[in-house]
Design a protein around this motif. Structure first.
Motif, PDB file in Angstrom:
ATOM      1  N   MET A  42       0.849  -1.198   0.000  1.00 46.49           N
ATOM      2  CA  MET A  42       0.000   0.000   0.000  1.00 46.49           C
ATOM      3  C   MET A  42       0.883   1.246   0.000  1.00 46.49           C
ATOM      4  SD  MET A  42      -3.321   1.023   0.343  1.00 46.49           S
ATOM      5  CE  MET A  42      -4.219  -0.209   1.261  1.00 46.49           C
ATOM      6  N   ILE A  43       0.661   2.127  -0.967  1.00 42.60           N
ATOM      7  CA  ILE A  43       1.419   3.375  -1.022  1.00 42.60           C
ATOM      8  C   ILE A  43       0.441   4.549  -1.074  1.00 42.60           C
ATOM      9  CG2 ILE A  43       3.307   2.249  -2.254  1.00 42.60           C
ATOM     10  CD1 ILE A  43       2.360   3.876  -4.745  1.00 42.60           C
ATOM     11  N   GLU A  44       0.994   5.746  -0.886  1.00 42.60           N
ATOM     12  CA  GLU A  44       0.183   6.970  -0.960  1.00 42.60           C
ATOM     13  C   GLU A  44       0.900   7.992  -1.825  1.00 42.60           C
ATOM     14  OE1 GLU A  44      -1.871   8.916   2.556  1.00 42.60           O
ATOM     15  OE2 GLU A  44      -0.261  10.365   2.207  1.00 42.60           O
ATOM     16  N   GLN A  45       0.153   8.607  -2.750  1.00 46.89           N
ATOM     17  CA  GLN A  45       0.694   9.690  -3.558  1.00 46.89           C
ATOM     18  C   GLN A  45      -0.222  10.898  -3.459  1.00 46.89           C
ATOM     19  OE1 GLN A  45       2.053   8.994  -7.541  1.00 46.89           O
ATOM     20  NE2 GLN A  45       2.930   7.004  -7.061  1.00 46.89           N
ATOM     21  N   VAL A  95      -4.064   9.824  -2.781  1.00 48.44           N
ATOM     22  CA  VAL A  95      -4.517   8.574  -3.388  1.00 48.44           C
ATOM     23  C   VAL A  95      -3.750   7.420  -2.741  1.00 48.44           C
ATOM     24  CG1 VAL A  95      -4.832   7.286  -5.528  1.00 48.44           C
ATOM     25  CG2 VAL A  95      -4.927   9.781  -5.564  1.00 48.44           C
ATOM     26  N   GLN A  96      -4.494   6.451  -2.180  1.00 46.22           N
ATOM     27  CA  GLN A  96      -3.888   5.318  -1.504  1.00 46.22           C
ATOM     28  C   GLN A  96      -4.306   4.012  -2.176  1.00 46.22           C
ATOM     29  OE1 GLN A  96      -5.613   6.250   2.389  1.00 46.22           O
ATOM     30  NE2 GLN A  96      -3.526   6.466   3.202  1.00 46.22           N
ATOM     31  N   GLY A  97      -3.356   3.073  -2.271  1.00 49.66           N
ATOM     32  CA  GLY A  97      -3.664   1.776  -2.855  1.00 49.66           C
ATOM     33  C   GLY A  97      -2.399   1.081  -3.323  1.00 49.66           C
ATOM     34  N   GLU A  98      -2.576   0.039  -4.131  1.00 48.98           N
ATOM     35  CA  GLU A  98      -1.428  -0.662  -4.702  1.00 48.98           C
ATOM     36  C   GLU A  98      -0.728   0.244  -5.711  1.00 48.98           C
ATOM     37  OE1 GLU A  98      -0.381  -3.576  -3.628  1.00 48.98           O
ATOM     38  OE2 GLU A  98      -2.055  -3.593  -2.202  1.00 48.98           O
ATOM     39  N   VAL A 116      -8.697   2.066  -5.342  1.00 49.96           N
ATOM     40  CA  VAL A 116      -7.905   2.963  -4.497  1.00 49.96           C
ATOM     41  C   VAL A 116      -8.836   3.763  -3.585  1.00 49.96           C
ATOM     42  CG1 VAL A 116      -6.049   3.178  -6.194  1.00 49.96           C
ATOM     43  CG2 VAL A 116      -7.962   4.797  -6.252  1.00 49.96           C
ATOM     44  N   ILE A 117      -8.240   4.503  -2.653  1.00 48.95           N
ATOM     45  CA  ILE A 117      -8.975   5.429  -1.780  1.00 48.95           C
ATOM     46  C   ILE A 117      -8.481   6.837  -2.085  1.00 48.95           C
ATOM     47  CG2 ILE A 117      -9.438   6.102   0.607  1.00 48.95           C
ATOM     48  CD1 ILE A 117      -8.869   3.181   1.387  1.00 48.95           C
ATOM     49  N   VAL A 118      -9.395   7.752  -2.343  1.00 47.29           N
ATOM     50  CA  VAL A 118      -9.034   9.130  -2.682  1.00 47.29           C
ATOM     51  C   VAL A 118      -9.646  10.076  -1.652  1.00 47.29           C
ATOM     52  CG1 VAL A 118      -9.082  10.945  -4.435  1.00 47.29           C
ATOM     53  CG2 VAL A 118      -9.010   8.540  -5.135  1.00 47.29           C
ATOM     54  N   ASN A 119      -8.815  10.930  -1.070  1.00 45.49           N
ATOM     55  CA  ASN A 119      -9.274  11.931  -0.105  1.00 45.49           C
ATOM     56  C   ASN A 119      -8.721  13.301  -0.481  1.00 45.49           C
ATOM     57  OD1 ASN A 119     -10.721  10.286   1.943  1.00 45.49           O
ATOM     58  ND2 ASN A 119      -8.697   9.318   2.178  1.00 45.49           N
ATOM     59  N   CYS A 120      -9.455  14.325  -0.098  1.00 46.50           N
ATOM     60  CA  CYS A 120      -8.988  15.699  -0.344  1.00 46.50           C
ATOM     61  C   CYS A 120      -8.827  16.404   0.990  1.00 46.50           C
ATOM     62  CB  CYS A 120      -9.997  16.445  -1.216  1.00 46.50           C
ATOM     63  SG  CYS A 120      -9.457  18.121  -1.669  1.00 46.50           S
ATOM     64  N   ARG A 121      -7.638  16.930   1.207  1.00 48.53           N
ATOM     65  CA  ARG A 121      -7.353  17.700   2.413  1.00 48.53           C
ATOM     66  C   ARG A 121      -6.746  19.033   1.985  1.00 48.53           C
ATOM     67  NH1 ARG A 121     -10.098  14.361   4.010  1.00 48.53           N
ATOM     68  NH2 ARG A 121      -9.821  12.809   5.679  1.00 48.53           N
ATOM     69  N   GLY A 122      -7.549  20.098   2.075  1.00 48.66           N
ATOM     70  CA  GLY A 122      -7.060  21.409   1.663  1.00 48.66           C
ATOM     71  C   GLY A 122      -6.754  21.414   0.170  1.00 48.66           C
ATOM     72  N   THR A 123      -5.484  21.688  -0.142  1.00 46.79           N
ATOM     73  CA  THR A 123      -5.082  21.722  -1.556  1.00 46.79           C
ATOM     74  C   THR A 123      -4.358  20.445  -1.972  1.00 46.79           C
ATOM     75  OG1 THR A 123      -3.007  22.834  -0.965  1.00 46.79           O
ATOM     76  CG2 THR A 123      -4.883  24.244  -1.576  1.00 46.79           C
TER      77      THR A 123
END
Length: 322
Positions: free
Chosen positions: A1-4, A45-48, A34-41
């Motif tokens: 699992m990585i995050e970009q 994106v999290q997933g394989e 994947v999982i996509v979240n928005c925090r501010g600007t």
């Protein structure tokens, strides 16, 4: 699992990207897992690793469209995803640059797929252009838009729209009214497109002046059409003789667009379609462009793509079992 992370400049970009009730992002999450979240600007994106890479490329392509003023809807989102899967998302910005005309509702009309873009470019650069493909690919609508653009730019003096009045189960003689009333239902899609581009009042004014003519194909016989933009719609229902007659009407400073779907031939003998024959006969003639659309170019409801794909699969299986 990585995050970009993808950085954005304004929250309005995130609002356009996520869509109503986050429906756009839900589609991306479902497609790539994947999982996509928005925090501010920041959009995280999290997933394989491979899935995150695909989602990031899709999000960046969509943001580039948003920065060009494009609205993201289900059709454009799915098209971008398909382009990312092919590795050709770099061609997407070309779609946002070419505005054909502005509709009466103030909406800029642009090609929505690369197939439509190629078709529009072909109309601009060729004397005769064929647009062949399934329903919903914008063949007729874009041709009418290009005709209106040429007319407004004074490149032509007339727009002539025609189609064969082929009966599909209902006899013309059973319809009420005079000849014009009988053929009007066959020409309705052409009227609708013109009303979108010009408005009903302007359309009527140009008809009265003779700048616009909408008529059955039979009315074209014996004429020479100079300084005209001529569109033959539903050309799959022409006979070879009718197609030859139409193509030889072309005069000086004129342009012709022929549209049709060879899977929807209503002629008694499908082998006698003038469109099918013309594609074979004219494929190597200079200044004639033959453009084939696919289900990827469908810009109607997503289910239309699925229907076309299902029929193609069904017919392909039928051919294999023969």
């Amino acid at each position: 699992m990585i995050e970009q992370i993808v950085n954005i400049n304004r929250m309005e970009q995130a609002v356009s990207l996520f869509g109503s009730f986050d429906e756009n992002i839900k589609t991306i999450e479902e497609k790539y897992g994947v999982i996509v979240n928005c925090r501010g600007t920041e959009i995280k994106v999290q997933g394989e690793e491979a899935s995150v890479a695909g989602a990031i490329r899709t999000i960046e392509s969509l943001l580039a469209m948003i920065n060009k003023g494009e609205t993201i809807n289900e059709q454009s989102l799915r098209y971008v995803i398909s382009m990312v899967e092919e590795g050709s998302e770099g061609q997407i910005p070309a779609l946002t640059d070419d505005c054909i005309c502005i509709t009466t509702k103030g909406r800029p009309l642009k090609p929505k797929t690369l197939g439509q873009k190629k078709y529009v470019d072909a109309i601009q650069s060729h004397t005769v252009t064929f647009g062949v493909g399934p329903a919903g690919t914008g063949k007729t609508y874009l041709a009418v838009a290009m005709a209106v653009r040429a007319f407004r730019a004074h490149e032509v003096n007339r727009i002539i729209l025609t189609r064969p009045a082929v009966e599909a189960g209902e006899k013309l003689g059973f319809l009420p009214g005079d000849l014009q009333n009988k053929v009007d239902p066959y020409l309705r899609p052409l009227y609708d497109a013109l009303f979108d581009m010009l408005g009903a009042e302007n359309y009527q004014k140009y008809v009265e002046r003779g700048n616009i003519e909408v008529a059955p194909l039979a009315y074209m016989r014996g004429r020479t059409l100079d300084d005209s933009f001529i569109i033959l719609d539903e050309a799959q229902n022409t006979t070879p003789e009718q197609m030859k007659m139409f193509l030889t009407r072309l005069g000086f400073n004129s342009r012709a667009v022929i549209t049709g779907d060879i899977t929807q031939i209503d002629l008694p003998d499908v082998r006698r379609s003038g469109l099918v024959e013309a594609i074979r006969v004219l494929k190597n003639v200079e200044d004639i462009s033959i453009n084939h659309f696919t289900q990827k170019d469908v810009v109607r409801h997503r289910i239309v793509q699925d229907i076309i794909q299902a029929y193609e699969k069904y017919y392909e299986e039928g051919r294999r079992h023969k």
